[in-house]
Motif scaffolding. Structure first.
Motif, short mmCIF file in Angstrom:
data_model
loop_
_atom_site.label_atom_id
_atom_site.label_comp_id
_atom_site.label_asym_id
_atom_site.label_seq_id
_atom_site.Cartn_x
_atom_site.Cartn_y
_atom_site.Cartn_z
N ASP A 51 0.84 -1.18 0.00
CA ASP A 51 0.00 0.00 0.00
C ASP A 51 0.88 1.24 0.00
N PRO A 52 0.60 2.21 -0.88
CA PRO A 52 1.44 3.43 -0.90
C PRO A 52 1.40 4.19 0.43
N PHE A 53 0.32 4.10 1.19
CA PHE A 53 0.23 4.79 2.46
C PHE A 53 1.14 4.17 3.52
N CYS A 54 1.63 2.98 3.24
CA CYS A 54 2.61 2.35 4.13
C CYS A 54 3.89 3.17 4.17
N LEU A 55 4.15 3.90 3.10
CA LEU A 55 5.36 4.72 3.04
C LEU A 55 5.33 5.85 4.06
N PHE A 56 4.12 6.28 4.48
CA PHE A 56 4.04 7.33 5.50
C PHE A 56 4.65 6.87 6.82
N MET A 57 4.70 5.58 7.03
CA MET A 57 5.29 5.06 8.26
C MET A 57 6.73 4.58 8.03
N VAL A 58 6.97 3.98 6.88
CA VAL A 58 8.27 3.35 6.63
C VAL A 58 9.36 4.38 6.33
N LEU A 59 9.06 5.38 5.53
CA LEU A 59 10.10 6.36 5.18
C LEU A 59 10.63 7.13 6.39
N VAL B 89 21.00 0.15 16.97
CA VAL B 89 19.64 0.66 17.13
C VAL B 89 19.06 1.00 15.75
N GLY B 90 19.89 1.55 14.88
CA GLY B 90 19.44 1.84 13.52
C GLY B 90 19.06 0.59 12.76
N VAL B 91 19.83 -0.47 12.95
CA VAL B 91 19.51 -1.74 12.29
C VAL B 91 18.19 -2.29 12.82
N VAL B 92 17.96 -2.16 14.11
CA VAL B 92 16.69 -2.62 14.69
C VAL B 92 15.52 -1.84 14.10
N VAL B 93 15.69 -0.54 13.91
CA VAL B 93 14.63 0.28 13.33
C VAL B 93 14.39 -0.11 11.87
N ILE B 94 15.46 -0.41 11.14
CA ILE B 94 15.30 -0.86 9.75
C ILE B 94 14.58 -2.19 9.69
N VAL B 95 14.89 -3.09 10.61
CA VAL B 95 14.19 -4.37 10.66
C VAL B 95 12.70 -4.16 10.96
N CYS B 96 12.39 -3.24 11.86
CA CYS B 96 10.98 -2.93 12.15
C CYS B 96 10.28 -2.38 10.92
N ALA B 97 10.95 -1.52 10.17
CA ALA B 97 10.37 -0.99 8.94
C ALA B 97 10.14 -2.09 7.92
N ALA B 98 11.07 -3.03 7.82
CA ALA B 98 10.90 -4.15 6.90
C ALA B 98 9.73 -5.03 7.32
N ILE B 99 9.56 -5.22 8.63
CA ILE B 99 8.42 -6.02 9.12
C ILE B 99 7.11 -5.34 8.76
N LEU C 33 10.76 5.98 9.42
CA LEU C 33 11.56 5.00 10.16
C LEU C 33 12.94 4.83 9.54
N VAL C 34 12.99 4.77 8.23
CA VAL C 34 14.28 4.63 7.55
C VAL C 34 15.13 5.89 7.75
N LEU C 35 14.49 7.05 7.72
CA LEU C 35 15.22 8.30 7.97
C LEU C 35 15.79 8.33 9.38
N ILE C 36 14.99 7.93 10.35
CA ILE C 36 15.47 7.88 11.75
C ILE C 36 16.60 6.86 11.89
N ALA C 37 16.45 5.72 11.20
CA ALA C 37 17.51 4.71 11.25
C ALA C 37 18.81 5.26 10.67
N GLY C 38 18.71 6.01 9.58
CA GLY C 38 19.91 6.61 8.99
C GLY C 38 20.57 7.60 9.93
#
Length: 83
Positions: free
Chosen positions: A14-22, A39-49, A24-29
């Motif tokens: 769903d394109p609206f999933c990007l509102f949450m994932v992007l 901690v960044g890797v854990v956040v990336i794993v959460c975004a992938a889930i 998270l990826v920015l925070i992980a970076g």
């Protein structure tokens, strides 16, 4: 469609999933750049889930939905008013 001819296990993301994932990826970076790589890797794993679960919930139905309007239902006439 799956190559084996069976049901697909994942659907479109769903394109609206990007509102949450992007974010998270920015925070992980930012976390990785700031020295908290694990901690960044854990956040990336959460975004992938989140992406995997969203794709799984949007998988195609295992049955065909009827095309015609079978869902119109007329309530039986009881002689009383419905308020």
């Amino acid at each position: 469609m799956a190559s084996s001819g069976g049901q697909r296990h994942f659907g479109r993301v769903d394109p609206f999933c990007l509102f949450m994932v992007l974010p998270l990826v920015l925070i992980a970076g930012i976390l990785i750049w700031g020295g908290l790589a694990w901690v960044g890797v854990v956040v990336i794993v959460c975004a992938a889930i989140v992406v995997v679960v969203d794709s799984w919930t949007n998988r195609p139905l295992p049955f065909d939905v009827p095309e015609d309007d079978d869902y119109d239902y007329d309530a039986p006439h009881t002689g009383r008013r419905a308020y």
